[in-house]
Scaffold this motif. Structure first.
Motif, PDB file in Angstrom:
ATOM      1  N   ILE A  34     -27.814  -8.374  54.150  1.00  0.00           N
ATOM      2  CA  ILE A  34     -28.195  -9.788  54.159  1.00  0.00           C
ATOM      3  C   ILE A  34     -28.847 -10.075  55.507  1.00  0.00           C
ATOM      4  O   ILE A  34     -28.235  -9.874  56.554  1.00  0.00           O
ATOM      5  CB  ILE A  34     -26.969 -10.698  53.948  1.00  0.00           C
ATOM      6  N   GLU A  35     -30.083 -10.544  55.479  1.00  0.00           N
ATOM      7  CA  GLU A  35     -30.804 -10.863  56.704  1.00  0.00           C
ATOM      8  C   GLU A  35     -30.227 -12.123  57.351  1.00  0.00           C
ATOM      9  O   GLU A  35     -29.557 -12.915  56.705  1.00  0.00           O
ATOM     10  CB  GLU A  35     -32.297 -11.084  56.413  1.00  0.00           C
ATOM     11  N   ILE A  36     -30.535 -12.313  58.618  1.00  0.00           N
ATOM     12  CA  ILE A  36     -30.027 -13.473  59.360  1.00  0.00           C
ATOM     13  C   ILE A  36     -30.512 -14.774  58.728  1.00  0.00           C
ATOM     14  O   ILE A  36     -29.765 -15.740  58.615  1.00  0.00           O
ATOM     15  CB  ILE A  36     -30.461 -13.404  60.837  1.00  0.00           C
ATOM     16  N   ALA A  37     -31.757 -14.796  58.287  1.00  0.00           N
ATOM     17  CA  ALA A  37     -32.318 -16.022  57.725  1.00  0.00           C
ATOM     18  C   ALA A  37     -31.641 -16.429  56.420  1.00  0.00           C
ATOM     19  O   ALA A  37     -31.683 -17.592  56.040  1.00  0.00           O
ATOM     20  CB  ALA A  37     -33.815 -15.832  57.485  1.00  0.00           C
ATOM     21  N   ARG A  38     -30.981 -15.486  55.734  1.00  0.00           N
ATOM     22  CA  ARG A  38     -30.372 -15.787  54.437  1.00  0.00           C
ATOM     23  C   ARG A  38     -28.842 -15.812  54.492  1.00  0.00           C
ATOM     24  O   ARG A  38     -28.187 -15.804  53.455  1.00  0.00           O
ATOM     25  CB  ARG A  38     -30.842 -14.766  53.413  1.00  0.00           C
ATOM     26  N   LEU A  39     -28.269 -15.851  55.699  1.00  0.00           N
ATOM     27  CA  LEU A  39     -26.809 -15.889  55.837  1.00  0.00           C
ATOM     28  C   LEU A  39     -26.203 -17.139  55.216  1.00  0.00           C
ATOM     29  O   LEU A  39     -25.059 -17.125  54.767  1.00  0.00           O
ATOM     30  CB  LEU A  39     -26.401 -15.839  57.307  1.00  0.00           C
ATOM     31  N   TRP A  40     -26.944 -18.218  55.161  1.00  0.00           N
ATOM     32  CA  TRP A  40     -26.426 -19.490  54.681  1.00  0.00           C
ATOM     33  C   TRP A  40     -26.794 -19.740  53.225  1.00  0.00           C
ATOM     34  O   TRP A  40     -26.537 -20.820  52.708  1.00  0.00           O
ATOM     35  CB  TRP A  40     -26.920 -20.616  55.570  1.00  0.00           C
ATOM     36  N   ASP A  41     -27.393 -18.770  52.560  1.00  0.00           N
ATOM     37  CA  ASP A  41     -27.741 -18.880  51.145  1.00  0.00           C
ATOM     38  C   ASP A  41     -26.506 -18.492  50.322  1.00  0.00           C
ATOM     39  O   ASP A  41     -26.189 -17.315  50.174  1.00  0.00           O
ATOM     40  CB  ASP A  41     -28.923 -17.968  50.830  1.00  0.00           C
ATOM     41  N   ASP A  42     -25.807 -19.497  49.780  1.00  0.00           N
ATOM     42  CA  ASP A  42     -24.546 -19.250  49.085  1.00  0.00           C
ATOM     43  C   ASP A  42     -24.726 -18.446  47.800  1.00  0.00           C
ATOM     44  O   ASP A  42     -23.841 -17.693  47.414  1.00  0.00           O
ATOM     45  CB  ASP A  42     -23.845 -20.573  48.785  1.00  0.00           C
ATOM     46  N   ASP A  43     -25.868 -18.600  47.127  1.00  0.00           N
ATOM     47  CA  ASP A  43     -26.108 -17.827  45.902  1.00  0.00           C
ATOM     48  C   ASP A  43     -26.219 -16.335  46.209  1.00  0.00           C
ATOM     49  O   ASP A  43     -25.654 -15.495  45.508  1.00  0.00           O
ATOM     50  CB  ASP A  43     -27.388 -18.305  45.209  1.00  0.00           C
ATOM     51  N   LEU A  44     -26.937 -15.997  47.273  1.00  0.00           N
ATOM     52  CA  LEU A  44     -27.088 -14.595  47.656  1.00  0.00           C
ATOM     53  C   LEU A  44     -25.750 -14.010  48.104  1.00  0.00           C
ATOM     54  O   LEU A  44     -25.389 -12.890  47.718  1.00  0.00           O
ATOM     55  CB  LEU A  44     -28.118 -14.447  48.779  1.00  0.00           C
ATOM     56  N   VAL A  45     -25.010 -14.772  48.905  1.00  0.00           N
ATOM     57  CA  VAL A  45     -23.697 -14.311  49.386  1.00  0.00           C
ATOM     58  C   VAL A  45     -22.751 -14.096  48.217  1.00  0.00           C
ATOM     59  O   VAL A  45     -22.040 -13.093  48.149  1.00  0.00           O
ATOM     60  CB  VAL A  45     -23.122 -15.320  50.405  1.00  0.00           C
ATOM     61  N   GLY A  46     -22.755 -15.010  47.252  1.00  0.00           N
ATOM     62  CA  GLY A  46     -21.898 -14.874  46.073  1.00  0.00           C
ATOM     63  C   GLY A  46     -22.275 -13.669  45.223  1.00  0.00           C
ATOM     64  O   GLY A  46     -21.407 -12.979  44.691  1.00  0.00           O
ATOM     65  N   SER A  47     -23.571 -13.398  45.102  1.00  0.00           N
ATOM     66  CA  SER A  47     -23.992 -12.236  44.313  1.00  0.00           C
ATOM     67  C   SER A  47     -23.602 -10.926  44.996  1.00  0.00           C
ATOM     68  O   SER A  47     -23.245  -9.960  44.334  1.00  0.00           O
ATOM     69  CB  SER A  47     -25.501 -12.272  44.061  1.00  0.00           C
ATOM     70  N   ARG A  48     -23.679 -10.889  46.321  1.00  0.00           N
ATOM     71  CA  ARG A  48     -23.271  -9.670  47.052  1.00  0.00           C
ATOM     72  C   ARG A  48     -21.759  -9.466  46.951  1.00  0.00           C
ATOM     73  O   ARG A  48     -21.285  -8.358  46.828  1.00  0.00           O
ATOM     74  CB  ARG A  48     -23.671  -9.765  48.523  1.00  0.00           C
ATOM     75  N   ARG A  49     -21.001 -10.567  47.018  1.00  0.00           N
ATOM     76  CA  ARG A  49     -19.546 -10.477  46.944  1.00  0.00           C
ATOM     77  C   ARG A  49     -19.091 -10.010  45.558  1.00  0.00           C
ATOM     78  O   ARG A  49     -18.082  -9.339  45.421  1.00  0.00           O
ATOM     79  CB  ARG A  49     -18.926 -11.832  47.272  1.00  0.00           C
ATOM     80  N   ALA A  50     -19.853 -10.350  44.509  1.00  0.00           N
ATOM     81  CA  ALA A  50     -19.466 -10.018  43.132  1.00  0.00           C
ATOM     82  C   ALA A  50     -19.813  -8.583  42.746  1.00  0.00           C
ATOM     83  O   ALA A  50     -19.408  -8.122  41.680  1.00  0.00           O
ATOM     84  CB  ALA A  50     -20.145 -10.974  42.162  1.00  0.00           C
ATOM     85  N   LYS A  51     -20.541  -7.861  43.579  1.00  0.00           N
ATOM     86  CA  LYS A  51     -20.916  -6.471  43.252  1.00  0.00           C
ATOM     87  C   LYS A  51     -19.665  -5.603  43.162  1.00  0.00           C
ATOM     88  O   LYS A  51     -18.698  -5.795  43.900  1.00  0.00           O
ATOM     89  CB  LYS A  51     -21.845  -5.895  44.323  1.00  0.00           C
TER      90      LYS A  51
END
Length: 120
Positions: A34-51
């Protein structure tokens, strides 16, 4: 992708680096990073956590450390908001809290320079 050279925190599965959050396992080739610019993107964080196979406790700790290290840019700055909306800004704005390093050794012989130390 290899780990960034600036490493701020290392867990069992995740590391917080100068590039953001990166998986320690290099066989993944940066797929889950996850790049620094996308750290606050909750959808991306949730998708990474669900892997499958993601250590969620380690991931949450890495996310907390990364968000503390790289705070969200203020939404009140209209220029930054406009650039983000246009998609021009992909890297985060440099924090004004951390001064840039300045090397002042031009014209001096290295053997006469004092050795540097890290102060805490």
């Amino acid at each position: 992708m290899a780990l960034h050279r600036d490493i701020f925190w290392v867990g069992r599965q995740w590391a917080v680096t100068g590039a953001g959050i990166q998986a320690v396992d290099q066989r993944l080739r940066g797929v889950l990073d996850i790049e620094i610019a996308r750290l606050w993107d909750d959808d991306l964080v949730g998708s990474r956590r669900a892997k499958p196979g993601v250590n969620t406790a380690d991931f949450d700790k890495a996310l907390a450390v990364a968000r503390e290290r790289f705070p969200q840019p203020p939404a009140s700055d209209p220029f930054v908001v406009q650039l983000v909306a246009l998609g021009v800004v992909e890297t985060p704005v440099v924090s004004r809290l951390v001064p840039a390093m300045q090397l002042r050794t031009e014209g001096r012989l290295a053997r006469f320079l004092p050795q540097w130390r890290i102060r805490r």
